[in-house]
Structure formats: C-alpha cells, structure tokens
Write a protein that holds these residues in place. Structure first.
Motif, short mmCIF file in Angstrom:
data_model
loop_
_atom_site.label_atom_id
_atom_site.label_comp_id
_atom_site.label_asym_id
_atom_site.label_seq_id
_atom_site.Cartn_x
_atom_site.Cartn_y
_atom_site.Cartn_z
N HIS A 3 30.22 -3.44 84.29
CA HIS A 3 31.57 -3.44 83.72
C HIS A 3 32.19 -4.83 83.76
O HIS A 3 32.82 -5.27 82.80
CB HIS A 3 32.45 -2.45 84.49
N ASP A 4 32.08 -5.53 84.88
CA ASP A 4 32.67 -6.86 85.00
C ASP A 4 31.80 -7.66 85.96
O ASP A 4 32.00 -7.64 87.18
CB ASP A 4 34.11 -6.75 85.53
N ASP A 38 31.44 -10.86 86.53
CA ASP A 38 32.09 -11.92 87.32
C ASP A 38 32.82 -11.33 88.52
O ASP A 38 32.75 -11.88 89.62
CB ASP A 38 33.08 -12.70 86.45
N PHE A 39 33.54 -10.23 88.30
CA PHE A 39 34.27 -9.64 89.41
C PHE A 39 33.30 -9.15 90.49
O PHE A 39 33.53 -9.33 91.68
CB PHE A 39 35.15 -8.49 88.93
#
Ligand SMILES: Nc1ncnc2c1ncn2[C@@H]1O[C@H](COP(=O)(O)OP(=O)(O)OP(=O)(O)O)[C@@H](O)[C@H]1O
Ligand SMILES: [Mg+2]
Lengths: 258, 333
Positions: free
Chosen positions: B158-159, B161-162
C-alpha cells in the motif's frame, strides 16, 4: 535515569543525484520538545525529514535516534513519519480503518492478530482526526484534506515517541488542524518529541517550542518562534511573525471547532 | 455424466483447479495493489524455460518450473527495486528470452513440442497424482502466507515508503510476494497454462473491486470468484472438450461482465446513502466576474476581515481570494 535525546543531527548533509540538497544541519531535539521546520518551497525540508527516517541517504554527518546512530537503529516503532503526500487512492480499495491500522505495522509480529487494545487504539486515532463516521469508507472516496488526516491518524496509531510530520495540515480545514495540533500537544506533554514541517504555524503556534528555518538546505534560524527575524526564511508570511508572538487563530463562524 | 465427473483424472483436475482458483487471485490482489498486474505474465513466460528443462532432462516439469519461476521472479524484483530507467527494457529481454529459450530447448528434447502445449494452455488429462500433491502443498503455502501475513504484505504494497520508514524489511516482503507469485504460476500452469495464468490472478480482483470497500474483502471475494471460475472452467472444458485455460479465463471474464452493472448500481446507492458530507465546506459560490486587478491592500476596494481571510467589497458584494491548484479565483461571501 537520564533520557536519551530522541533526535540528534550532527553536521548532516544530503546529496541527491549529485546535488547537495541539505547542508551542515545540526540540531538536537529534547524529549517533549516541539520543533517546527520552516522554509520556502524547495528549501530541503522534505529531503531532510526523509533522510531522518532512512528514505534518503545521509551523505554527510550523523543522525542519531534515541542515542543510536541511525544506520544501527532498530526501534523504528518509536519513530512515526507522516509523508508530505501519498497517493492513497490507487490500486485495490482499502478502508480508512485498514490504512490507519497499517500505522501499527512496526509494532506487530508476523502471524499475530491485533489485540482488542490495538483495535481500540486504531479507532481512537481515526476519531481523533474527525473521521470516526468514515472508518469503513474506502480512502479513495475521501477528499484530499481528509486523506491527509488519514495519514496523520495512521502515524498516531503507532504510538511513536518521536513524530516527524511533513506538512500534516496541507489542505486540512481549520477545525481539523486544531484537533491535530491538540493531539500532538497532548503527546508532547506525555513526553513525545515532535518535529513538524509547516508553512504557517497556524493552530500549531501555541505548541511550538522552537523554530528551525531552512534556506537552500542550510539552517538560517534556530530559536524560539517569537524572535524569528522578519523575512529570515518566509518573507511572504511576515504578517504571521509579528513581535510578541503569534496572532491567535481566527476562524469563521461556520467552521465549528474551538 | 457422473462417469466423467468421477473419473480419476477429473478428480485430480478438480483438486488442482480448486487450489489454483483460490491462490491465484489471493496473490493477485497484492500484485494489483503494487501495480504489478502483469508480473504473473512475465513469470509465466520465463517459466516456459523451466518446463522445457524438465522435459529435456526427464525430471518432472513441475519441479523445474518452480525453481526457474522463483529465480525469474527474484531477478524481476531485483531489476524493479534497482529502479533503473533501463529496468523496463531488461524485463522485456528477460521475458522474451524465457519463452524463446524454452521453445528451443523443447525442440532439442525431441517430441517435446506437443508436451509443452499442455503447460502453455493447461490440460486436465495430464495431471498426475504427484502433481496434485505438489499443487496442494504449494498452493496451501501461498494461501496461508497471503492471508496470515496480510498486515505486513498490505503495508508494503500500500505504501512502500511508509513501511520502510516503519522499519519493516520491505525487501523481504517484496521478495516474498514475488516468490509466492512464482509458486502460484507453477501450480496454475497445470490447469490454466502459462500463457493465461496472469488472467486468473487479475480478473477476479478486478471483479471484486467493483463491490468491495476494504482490502480484505476485495481479496476474499476475489478468491471465491477465482474458485468458481476455475472449477466451472475445468468442468465445462471437460464436457465440451475445450482447452481448460481459455475456458477458465472466459468464465472469469463472463463473471466480470455480468457483475459490472451490479457494481455500478451498488456504487450509485452507496453515494446516495451518504446524506451529506459532514466535512464539506460551506456553500462555495465562485464569482464569474473578470477582474482587472488582484484584490490586495490598497486596491481601492474596502477590505473586511472575515474569519481567517480578508474579503474585498466589490460592487456591493464581498469577494474572497480562493487559491486552487489551477490558479486563483474569487468566492462570493
Ligand atoms: N529525488 C530527488 N532527486 C533530486 N533532487 C531532488 C529530489 N527530491 C527533491 N529534490 C530537490 O531537492 C530540493 C528540495 O526539495 P524538498 O522536497 O526537500 O523541498 P521542500 O522544502 O520540502 O519544499 P516544499 O515546501 O515544496 O515541500 C528541490 O530543489 C528538489 O528539486
Ligand atoms: Mg516538502
């Protein structure tokens, strides 16, 4: 027991594509301290924040987190990052609740479900940013400002001791900015440290202990907010930087909140 | 009719179709989320070489296919993660090299060209009991990992980088998704075939996206849809003597087409059911008038503080500057 400084930057430089973007940045953040990073567009604020969490290389100097040099740091559950913008709406649908729950990923063990308490923390974080009624909605159906609030809630759900927020109130309405600022203030009172990139202090003004201003990747000011010289970093925002502190937040009658 | 359904080869085919139908959309959901919808296709191409190696050396193509598919998937992931601009071309070379190399190797193996057909387009008559056991174990691993590691795999897809900033070993989970996709391809090649395997990973996800609101329900509904399409396709292909892979894909496409009106109606109802947006801005009226100047201090129009901004009185009404992504205009206040 003396508390270790959550964040220490010593002569930090970041080079991207052979171009120095951040240079000679040194400062340290005490437990419970709230630091605002100000600077014009392109001054290197996001580049610096990303370097702190390991998304950009630290090309020069050292970053220490809770007393450990960043390359050897392992307790990332203590650090919460809010990116400047994120394309939440792409790919497979995901609900607000699912995205916010992913903020706890650093604290979860593979193959273990979330406990009752963890579910409550996720719901509380969703409520805090005023999206309680929308927890089950797909994030793609939310407005830009609401999606920004989801990003803040995701990080709050992880219960970090050091929060690094990159423009958390971009596009967020006044009432929600106040709510986010109050929550961060509460976390800071409980001992968490906050580093927040802002363009205007706005509702955050009462929390800010210290302002670090960047210009072209270098620190041009580091001190209490009230004394930031007019035009040091933000000539176009000088209205907000009058002597005697910050203007109290004004709001229109329709906006609600406090 | 029951003779055909209860024939030993048919029972083996149905078991293989069941686990394939569940596993392919399960892992496919992560691929769609990561915007790697065509990864299964690429792995399928490379796996042709794996099957050919099996036929050439006389080992079971199932084993050689798994090994080559996993290696190929990891190479693809390394190229992708390196983020080089030439990565796209490198992937194309890898895919075509895989399929061309496989065809040449099969020719060297003698009568392999006919045998290869079964792996390219699927076959319900050539699945051995060994294959069924291997399929059950491998698909079982994919399904369990895909469901039990959902928080980790979701966070990473989903993300990314996070997830990385949260200290999640992103390289590990990305590699895991690639390996699971490779294993799924090797299992699915028995029924769907290498050339159409990607369709069974993607179409059920596209179908369930139409109704589902959450990631979890998208995945579960896609798995059920994949199961129905896979079983239905195998049975239809047995009775009508059609190639199973193409039949399975047509059944799942039919499912997509048949449900899309329902998806549209649901979407409209859902929008209508939200009575008002509690976070909506107050009525937003835009001024149509052209302005010869930008309102500002000293522009000649009376300035009035209005909450957090300043309105300018203009021909008896108030204008407030509204800066948007496209530029700025004036709102009537
Ligand atoms: N990946 C990259 N490669 C090369 N240069 C980059 C990269 N990312 C950012 N830059 C450059 O670094 C400089 C600083 O960018 P950065 O995003 O840190 O600015 P900022 O202070 O966060 O600005 P804003 O207020 O617009 O968010 C810009 O000049 C930008 O062009
Ligand atoms: Mg920025």
């Amino acid at each position: 027991m003396t508390q270790l400084s959550p964040l220490v930057l010593d002569d930090v430089g970041v080079v991207l594509d052979g171009r120095p973007i951040v240079r000679d940045v040194s400062f340290d953040v005490a437990p419970g301290q709230v630091v605002a990073i100000l600077g014009a567009n392109g001054s290197g604020k996001s580049t610096l924040i990303k370097a702190l969490v390991g998304l950009n290389p630290v090309s020069h100097g050292t970053v220490s987190l809770f007393g450990t040099p960043q390359p050897r740091f392992r307790h990332w559950e203590r650090v919460g990052y809010v990116p400047q913008r994120s394309n939440l709406g792409t790919g497979v649908p995901a609900t607000v609740r699912e995205v916010v729950a992913s903020g706890r990923i650093a604290r979860r063990r593979p193959f273990w479900p979330m406990s009752r308490h963890e579910h409550d923390l996720v719901e509380a974080a969703v409520d805090l940013v005023g999206l309680g009624g929308r927890a089950g909605h797909p994030v793609a159906t939310l407005s830009g400002g609401q999606q920004q609030r989801v990003l803040v809630a995701r990080t709050l759900a992880g219960e970090p001791d050091l929060l690094l927020l990159d423009e958390p109130n971009a596009g967020v309405d006044h009432a929600s900015q106040v709510a986010i600022a109050e929550t961060l203030g509460g976390r800071a009172d409980a001992g968490a440290s906050v580093v927040v990139v802002l363009h205007e202090l706005g509702p955050f003004a009462p929390l800010i202990d210290r302002v670090v201003a960047l210009r072209e990747g270098r620190i041009t000011y580091d001190g209490p907010p009230g004394q930031l010289a007019e035009g040091a970093a933000h000539a176009h925002h000088h209205d907000d930087l009058e002597e005697g502190g910050w203007l109290p937040p004004m709001q229109a009658p329709l906006e609600g909140g406090r | 009719m029951w003779d055909l359904l209860l024939a030993p080869f048919m029972i083996r085919a149905v078991i293989a179709a069941t686990v394939t139908g569940l596993a392919a959309p399960g892992i496919g959901t992560y691929l769609v989320q990561r915007r790697l919808s065509l990864l299964g296709d690429g792995i399928g191409h490379i796996t042709v070489t794996g099957v050919a190696l099996g036929l050439l050396t006389g080992t079971s193509p199932t084993y050689t296919a798994v090994v080559v598919a996993v290696i190929g998937a990891l190479v693809i992931e390394l190229i992708r993660a390196s983020g080089k601009a030439t990565g796209d071309l490198a992937l194309a070379l890898l895919f075509y090299g895989g399929i061309a190399g496989g065809l040449v190797l099969v020719q060297l193996a003698g009568n392999g060209a006919f045998a290869l057909q079964a792996y390219l387009f699927g076959s319900i008559t050539t699945i051995s009991s060994d294959d069924v056991v291997v399929s059950l174990v491998l698909a079982g691993i994919v399904i369990v990992a895909g469901l039990a590691l959902m928080p980790q795999l979701f966070a990473v897809s989903h993300d990314e980088d996070f997830a990385r900033a949260s200290g999640v070993p992103v390289w590990f989970y990305n590699g895991l998704i690639s390996v699971l996709a490779a294993v799924t391809v090797s299992v699915a090649m028995r029924t769907v075939g290498l050339l159409l395997v990607s369709a069974l990973m993607i179409i059920p996800v596209a179908t369930s996206q139409q109704f589902a609101r959450s990631f979890r329900s998208t995945m579960l509904v896609a798995m059920v849809g994949g199961l129905v399409a896979s079983l239905g396709g195998v049975v239809i292909s047995a009775f009508l003597n059609l190639p199973p892979g193409a039949t399975i894909v047509l059944v799942s496409l039919a499912g997509f087409v048949a449900t899309s009106p329902i998806g549209m109606v649901l979407e409209r109802r859902r929008r209508a059911r939200v009575p008002y947006d509690p976070d909506a801005l107050p009525l937003h009226e835009t001024s149509e008038e052209r302005h010869r100047h930008v309102h500002g201090p000293g522009c000649g129009h009376l300035a009035i503080e209005h909450g957090d901004h300043v309105d300018y009185v203009h021909d008896g009404h108030r204008h407030a500057v509204h800066v948007t992504g496209e530029g700025q205009h004036y709102d009537e206040h």
